[in-house]
Design a protein around this motif. Sequence first.
Motif, PDB file in Angstrom:
ATOM      1  N   VAL A  27       0.872  -1.375  -0.389  1.00 42.81           N
ATOM      2  CA  VAL A  27       0.234   0.191   0.212  1.00 42.81           C
ATOM      3  C   VAL A  27       1.118   1.256  -0.139  1.00 42.81           C
ATOM      4  N   ALA A  28       1.127   1.817  -1.231  1.00 45.42           N
ATOM      5  CA  ALA A  28       1.824   2.860  -1.184  1.00 45.42           C
ATOM      6  C   ALA A  28       0.402   4.651  -0.578  1.00 45.42           C
ATOM      7  N   PRO A  29       1.240   5.531  -0.213  1.00 46.22           N
ATOM      8  CA  PRO A  29       0.523   6.573   0.307  1.00 46.22           C
ATOM      9  C   PRO A  29      -0.455   7.451  -0.783  1.00 46.22           C
ATOM     10  N   ALA A  30      -0.572   7.149  -1.697  1.00 44.55           N
ATOM     11  CA  ALA A  30      -1.349   7.471  -2.694  1.00 44.55           C
ATOM     12  C   ALA A  30      -2.663   6.116  -3.209  1.00 44.55           C
ATOM     13  N   THR A  31      -2.322   5.300  -3.098  1.00 45.09           N
ATOM     14  CA  THR A  31      -3.178   4.123  -3.012  1.00 45.09           C
ATOM     15  C   THR A  31      -4.625   4.165  -2.988  1.00 45.09           C
TER      16      THR A  31
END
Length: 86
Positions: A27-31
């Motif tokens: 999970v990336a911050p922008a997901t």
Amino acid sequence: MSVTHEQIVAVVTDIVTGELGLAANSVAPATDLRSIEGADSVKVLRMISRIERHFDIELEDEDVFGISSVHDIALVVAKVLTPDPS
């Protein structure tokens, strides 16, 4: 409590991935959390509750309902942790 944006993102990511049973690096911050299979409203509320307990804060409902990513959550948490100087 003085924490950096990066620290908040790390804690939120850990809580999100833990609640959803995902690998930490998945999970990336922008997901967009709404696009993750299994991220239903009950799990999102549990995540928010864990985040509130971790930082010893209470997030406003209107702020919580507008979030869609780890980055959004981190911004809301940072807003609560950083009091308005006025």
